[in-house]
Motif scaffolding. Structure first.
Motif, PDB file in Angstrom:
ATOM      1  N   VAL A  43       0.849  -1.187   0.000  1.00 56.60           N
ATOM      2  CA  VAL A  43       0.000   0.000   0.000  1.00 56.60           C
ATOM      3  C   VAL A  43       0.886   1.238   0.000  1.00 56.60           C
ATOM      4  O   VAL A  43       1.758   1.397   0.854  1.00 56.60           O
ATOM      5  N   LYS A  44       0.662   2.114  -0.957  1.00 54.38           N
ATOM      6  CA  LYS A  44       1.466   3.330  -1.100  1.00 54.38           C
ATOM      7  C   LYS A  44       0.626   4.549  -0.745  1.00 54.38           C
ATOM      8  O   LYS A  44      -0.527   4.652  -1.164  1.00 54.38           O
ATOM      9  N   VAL A  45       1.185   5.468   0.033  1.00 55.59           N
ATOM     10  CA  VAL A  45       0.520   6.719   0.402  1.00 55.59           C
ATOM     11  C   VAL A  45       1.473   7.871   0.108  1.00 55.59           C
ATOM     12  O   VAL A  45       2.663   7.803   0.449  1.00 55.59           O
ATOM     13  N   VAL A  46       0.955   8.917  -0.518  1.00 54.04           N
ATOM     14  CA  VAL A  46       1.748  10.103  -0.839  1.00 54.04           C
ATOM     15  C   VAL A  46       1.003  11.348  -0.367  1.00 54.04           C
ATOM     16  O   VAL A  46      -0.195  11.499  -0.642  1.00 54.04           O
ATOM     17  N   ILE A  47       1.701  12.207   0.356  1.00 54.61           N
ATOM     18  CA  ILE A  47       1.171  13.513   0.752  1.00 54.61           C
ATOM     19  C   ILE A  47       2.231  14.547   0.409  1.00 54.61           C
ATOM     20  O   ILE A  47       3.380  14.431   0.841  1.00 54.61           O
ATOM     21  N   GLU A  48       1.844  15.542  -0.387  1.00 50.61           N
ATOM     22  CA  GLU A  48       2.813  16.550  -0.836  1.00 50.61           C
ATOM     23  C   GLU A  48       2.156  17.915  -0.907  1.00 50.61           C
ATOM     24  O   GLU A  48       0.988  18.034  -1.289  1.00 50.61           O
TER      25      GLU A  48
END
Length: 378
Positions: free
Chosen positions: A100-105
């Motif tokens: 599971v991949k999560v990205v916050i930018e």
């Protein structure tokens, strides 16, 4: 890895970064028990000098909407300098042992913290906000101007969506972006149905290519009057490596009732999708494209030159008596830059840009500018 342990690892890494220990070549990475996380970003300084009129906005990008046209162009002041650091960016990526991949930018344009990306992805299913699926960077020419060339492929922006990717194919249902005009004002369309997109993107040898299509509903409902229509759009983009030192790239787009996705059309980013005539919505078409060359000069040095153009077909609206004379009909720009990397993770560059806007009524205006950028990555 337990959540508190991951938080401690990230806090420790962040502290090291603040103390100046984050001079690694890539993002700052932490991980344990199959979990991985990294912090990435850059600090960016942009400075612009507008030679003949002030068209700079945040990140010192040039804006078509700020170009004076007609008689106003004859009375403009000259020579404007501006600088900011709001393009500065910070992001976090994390992956679980299950994949599971999560990205916050986020970044700071136009001067406050804003969300750029915020999504999760697992086995090809993506939910959240990221680049529109009706988008490709394959045919883009590298520019220092953050908003870049007119006519690039698709939205060139981030939007809330549900996407599924399998191999080179991806499909999405996205938050709609629609608008229409009655000549006196522009109104956002009713968000009745999601926008649907499909994209194919792949490469073979020195050729990379992408093509996508989009369909959307453009509608309004005041409670006493309503109408709806179907809009669509398509683009193709490609990049070809011409040996080890040069690339040739380009894009082409066509829209009908979906000009929100015709990049840098209208006043600056997207023209209206339709006009309102006697309570009925009538679609507005448009087309555009870009072409450019990139050159690797060796020693961390490169040069790029690109040209972009978009045109919106207002003829039907004008024939129907809609007041669109002051609307932008054709936007075009050219950018040429020189970039160098004096040390690893540091980029400096200078760029000359020329912008021109032509309105439906024949008035036009242009502007020239120089942009300098310095970027420090971690």
């Amino acid at each position: 890895m337990k959540s508190n342990a991951l938080r401690l690892a990230v806090r420790a890494t962040t502290a090291a970064m603040v103390l100046g220990a984050a001079s690694q070549a890539s993002a700052i990475e932490v991980g344990s028990n199959g979990y991985t996380a990294d912090i990435y970003g850059y600090a960016r300084f942009n400075a612009s000098y507008d030679i003949d009129e002030d068209i700079g906005i945040s990140t010192r990008a040039g804006a078509f909407s700020a170009i004076n046209t007609g008689a106003a162009e004859d009375n403009e002041a000259t020579g404007y300098f501006g600088a900011d650091a709001v393009q500065t960016r910070l992001g976090v990526r994390a992956t679980s042992p299950e994949g599971v991949k999560v990205v916050i930018e986020g970044d700071f344009r136009p001067g406050t913290l804003r969300l750029r990306h915020g999504y999760g992805e697992y086995k090809g299913v993506l939910l959240g906000q990221t680049w529109s699926n009706f988008n490709s960077f394959v045919g883009n020419t590298t520019t220092l101007d953050f908003d870049s060339l007119a006519g690039l492929a698709g939205l060139q922006g981030r939007i809330a969506q549900a996407r599924y990717t399998t191999g080179a194919l991806s499909f999405s249902a996205e938050e709609p972006i629609t608008s229409f005009t009655d000549g006196a004002a522009t109104t956002d369309g009713k968000q009745g149905l999601p926008t649907l997109t499909a994209r194919f993107e792949d490469s073979a040898g020195g050729l990379s290519y992408s093509a996508a299509a989009l369909v959307q509903e453009v509608s309004y409902d005041t409670g006493t009057a309503d109408d709806s229509m179907v809009g669509y759009a398509a683009f193709a983009a490609a990049k070809m490596a011409l040996g080890d030192m040069m690339t040739l790239q380009g894009t082409v787009s066509y829209t009908d009732g979906a000009n929100s996705y015709l990049y840098r059309s209208g006043e600056n980013f997207g023209a209206e999708d339709a006009y309102l005539l006697g309570g009925d919505l009538e679609s507005i078409a448009g087309y555009g494209g870009s072409v450019g060359v990139g050159m690797d000069l060796g020693g961390g040095r490169s040069a790029n030159i690109g040209y972009g153009l978009v045109t919106v077909d207002w003829d039907d609206a004008e024939d129907d008596g809609i007041a669109v004379g002051g609307k932008s009909e054709t936007n075009q720009n050219m950018m040429a830059n020189y970039m160098w990397t004096p040390v690893k993770n540091v980029m400096m560059g200078v760029e000359y840009a020329y912008f021109k806007r032509e309105n439906v009524n024949g008035d036009d205006g242009d502007a020239s500018r120089i942009l300098f950028a310095g970027q420090y990555n971690f």
